[in-house]
Design a protein around this motif. Structure first.
Motif, short mmCIF file in Angstrom:
data_model
loop_
_atom_site.label_atom_id
_atom_site.label_comp_id
_atom_site.label_asym_id
_atom_site.label_seq_id
_atom_site.Cartn_x
_atom_site.Cartn_y
_atom_site.Cartn_z
N LYS A 120 0.81 -1.21 0.00
CA LYS A 120 0.00 0.00 0.00
C LYS A 120 0.84 1.27 0.00
CE LYS A 120 -3.97 -2.09 2.37
NZ LYS A 120 -4.86 -2.01 3.56
N ALA A 121 2.12 1.14 0.29
CA ALA A 121 2.99 2.32 0.32
C ALA A 121 3.06 2.94 -1.06
CB ALA A 121 4.39 1.93 0.80
N CYS A 122 2.89 4.24 -1.12
CA CYS A 122 2.84 4.92 -2.42
C CYS A 122 2.98 6.43 -2.21
CB CYS A 122 1.53 4.60 -3.11
SG CYS A 122 1.38 5.23 -4.80
N GLU A 123 3.46 7.08 -3.22
CA GLU A 123 3.53 8.55 -3.19
C GLU A 123 2.12 9.13 -3.13
OE1 GLU A 123 6.23 10.74 -6.00
OE2 GLU A 123 4.32 11.38 -6.84
N PRO A 124 1.90 10.17 -2.31
CA PRO A 124 0.57 10.81 -2.27
C PRO A 124 0.17 11.32 -3.65
CG PRO A 124 1.96 11.58 -0.46
CD PRO A 124 2.85 10.78 -1.37
N ASP A 125 -1.07 11.04 -4.05
CA ASP A 125 -1.58 11.46 -5.37
C ASP A 125 -0.68 10.98 -6.50
OD1 ASP A 125 -3.73 12.85 -4.20
OD2 ASP A 125 -2.46 14.59 -3.84
N TYR A 126 -0.19 9.75 -6.37
CA TYR A 126 0.76 9.22 -7.34
C TYR A 126 0.20 9.21 -8.76
CZ TYR A 126 3.42 5.75 -9.97
OH TYR A 126 4.13 5.10 -10.95
N ARG A 127 -1.05 8.79 -8.92
CA ARG A 127 -1.62 8.69 -10.27
C ARG A 127 -1.66 10.05 -10.96
NH1 ARG A 127 -6.75 4.43 -9.83
NH2 ARG A 127 -5.50 2.59 -9.22
N THR A 128 -2.03 11.09 -10.20
CA THR A 128 -2.07 12.43 -10.78
C THR A 128 -0.68 12.88 -11.18
OG1 THR A 128 -3.98 13.02 -9.41
CG2 THR A 128 -2.69 14.84 -10.35
N HIS A 129 0.28 12.66 -10.29
CA HIS A 129 1.66 13.07 -10.60
C HIS A 129 2.22 12.28 -11.78
CE1 HIS A 129 1.88 14.18 -6.06
NE2 HIS A 129 1.25 15.11 -6.77
N ARG A 130 1.86 10.98 -11.82
CA ARG A 130 2.32 10.14 -12.92
C ARG A 130 1.77 10.62 -14.26
NH1 ARG A 130 6.32 6.71 -14.56
NH2 ARG A 130 5.51 5.21 -16.08
N MET A 131 0.48 10.98 -14.26
CA MET A 131 -0.14 11.49 -15.47
C MET A 131 0.50 12.80 -15.90
SD MET A 131 -2.20 11.09 -17.94
CE MET A 131 -3.08 9.63 -17.36
N ASN A 132 0.78 13.68 -14.92
CA ASN A 132 1.45 14.94 -15.25
C ASN A 132 2.82 14.70 -15.85
OD1 ASN A 132 -0.72 16.40 -14.30
ND2 ASN A 132 0.14 16.73 -12.27
N MET A 133 3.55 13.72 -15.29
CA MET A 133 4.87 13.41 -15.79
C MET A 133 4.81 12.89 -17.23
SD MET A 133 7.79 10.96 -14.07
CE MET A 133 6.95 9.43 -14.51
N ILE A 134 3.81 12.05 -17.49
CA ILE A 134 3.64 11.52 -18.85
C ILE A 134 3.31 12.64 -19.83
CG2 ILE A 134 2.18 10.07 -20.30
CD1 ILE A 134 1.92 8.15 -17.93
N MET A 135 2.45 13.56 -19.41
CA MET A 135 2.08 14.68 -20.28
C MET A 135 3.28 15.57 -20.58
SD MET A 135 -0.95 14.09 -21.12
CE MET A 135 -1.20 15.61 -22.04
N VAL A 136 4.14 15.77 -19.56
CA VAL A 136 5.35 16.57 -19.76
C VAL A 136 6.27 15.88 -20.77
CG1 VAL A 136 7.48 17.36 -18.67
CG2 VAL A 136 5.30 17.76 -17.55
N LYS A 137 6.40 14.56 -20.64
CA LYS A 137 7.25 13.81 -21.58
C LYS A 137 6.68 13.88 -23.00
CE LYS A 137 9.35 10.51 -18.38
NZ LYS A 137 9.54 9.08 -18.03
N LEU A 138 5.34 13.75 -23.11
CA LEU A 138 4.71 13.86 -24.43
C LEU A 138 4.90 15.25 -25.01
CD1 LEU A 138 1.36 11.92 -23.84
CD2 LEU A 138 3.35 11.17 -25.17
N ARG A 139 4.81 16.27 -24.14
CA ARG A 139 5.05 17.64 -24.61
C ARG A 139 6.46 17.78 -25.15
NH1 ARG A 139 6.15 21.91 -20.12
NH2 ARG A 139 8.10 20.70 -20.22
N ASN A 140 7.44 17.25 -24.42
CA ASN A 140 8.83 17.35 -24.86
C ASN A 140 9.06 16.58 -26.15
OD1 ASN A 140 9.33 18.86 -22.57
ND2 ASN A 140 10.17 17.16 -21.40
N ILE A 141 8.44 15.41 -26.26
CA ILE A 141 8.56 14.63 -27.50
C ILE A 141 7.92 15.40 -28.65
CG2 ILE A 141 7.77 12.55 -28.69
CD1 ILE A 141 8.00 11.09 -26.00
#
Length: 341
Positions: A120-141
């Protein structure tokens, strides 16, 4: 100040395979209220992880703790990931290192932190942060793909390929742009592995030495790295969009050559240090000169045309814009943009 993505928290999370995003977790670690193992324990709680501190009178007893655990050393806390055959393996700022157990124990204070985790250990709001990270990578690509598509279009549509000299000039402008980008990063105290490796070629620390001298700034305001970035970026765009201005570009290059001689003289006789990136930029300018000369572009520089003066205004304008916005990217500014974006 932008947080580095490699620190004690990210080292531990990665070792325990706890889901996290580097940018958010690095910022959380950087903003800890208490810069101590106690503050670190409070931070781990927000990730759903329990921890307990120990102080060992006999340091070798730390080996009884479940791996991985955090050990306090004279150089700061590290994540101990393995102990075997008289050797300790630990992680510090994303780098895995090994050390003889005896030496490691001598460097330790005897204070350690055991960490307990579960699925159960996980970063708070991990899914939101993960999605933001993916969007940033897509933006850079998307940026890379868009720039590459425009470059290819101009290369073909404007027949840059038709002459070896214009192809060589384009490649050299791109190389000069990359070199100056590294110099700009160094002038902003943003260190990268690529730039650090290049700078070691001629002299260890030579680039940093030169960039700290008063001569590294034009009129005491404009960094020569900014001047170079403005020159190569404007030259590259002009070549791709207005290839008929190549003669004017050749004249602009000719005007830059006296600076290259002064730069080499200054590094050799005044600073007594060699900046590999700076020398590489000077070599690039001379290679450009020989390309312009071999391609016959210097034959058409006179009489002067209005395009030459337009180019001059373009160089100055881009330089002024760079000089105005680059301070916002300096790590010493609290409002500096996140370098991971």
């Amino acid at each position: 100040m932008p947080a580095t993505e490699k620190n004690l928290l990210t080292d531990l999370l990665g070792c325990l395979e706890v889901p996290f995003t580097p940018g958010y977790s690095a910022r959380q670690f950087d903003s800890m209220s208490f810069r101590s193992l106690f503050g670190f324990q409070q931070l781990l709680k927000s990730y759903g992880m329990e921890s307990r501190g120990f102080r060992f009178a006999a340091k070798e007893d730390m080996a009884q703790l479940p791996l991985p655990f955090v050990a306090e050393t004279r150089l700061g806390p590290v994540v101990v990931s393995g102990i075997s055959s008289g050797t300790v393996t630990y992680i510090t700022e994303g780098v895995t290192e090994t050390m003889p157990a005896e030496k490691f124990l001598n460097d330790c204070s005897g204070v350690a932190l055991a960490v307990k985790t579960d699925e159960k250990a996980c970063e708070p709001d991990y899914r939101t942060h993960r999605m933001n990270m993916i969007m940033v990578k897509l933006r850079n690509i998307g940026i890379v793909v868009g720039v590459a598509a425009l470059l290819i279009y101009c290369f073909v549509a404007h027949r840059i390929w038709a002459s070896w000299s214009t192809v060589a000039v384009m490649l050299l402008d791109m190389a000069g742009l990359v070199l100056c980008y590294m110099l700009v990063q160094k002038s902003l105290d943003i260190h990268t592995k690529a730039a650090d490796k290049v700078c070691k070629v001629l002299q260890e620390g030579g680039c940093d030495t030169i960039l700290k001298t008063s001569a590294s700034k034009f009129f005491g305001i404009f960094g020569w790295s900014e001047v170079g970035f403005a020159y190569f970026s404007v030259s590259l765009i002009t070549l791709l969009v207005f290839p008929e201005w190549t003669g004017c570009l050749a004249l602009c290059n000719l005007c830059c050559l006296p600076f290259t001689l002064w730069s080499i003289w200054y590094q050799r006789f005044r600073a007594h240090a060699w900046c590999t990136l700076c020398v590489s930029v000077q070599c690039t300018l001379w290679l450009l000169f020989f390309c312009y000369l071999g391609g016959g572009w210097l034959d058409s520089i006179f009489p002067l045309q209005i395009q030459f003066f337009v180019l001059g205004v373009s160089y100055v304008t881009v330089l002024l814009i760079l000089n105005r916005i680059l301070p916002y990217f300096h790590p010493s500014r609290g409002d500096a943009p996140d370098q991971t974006l």
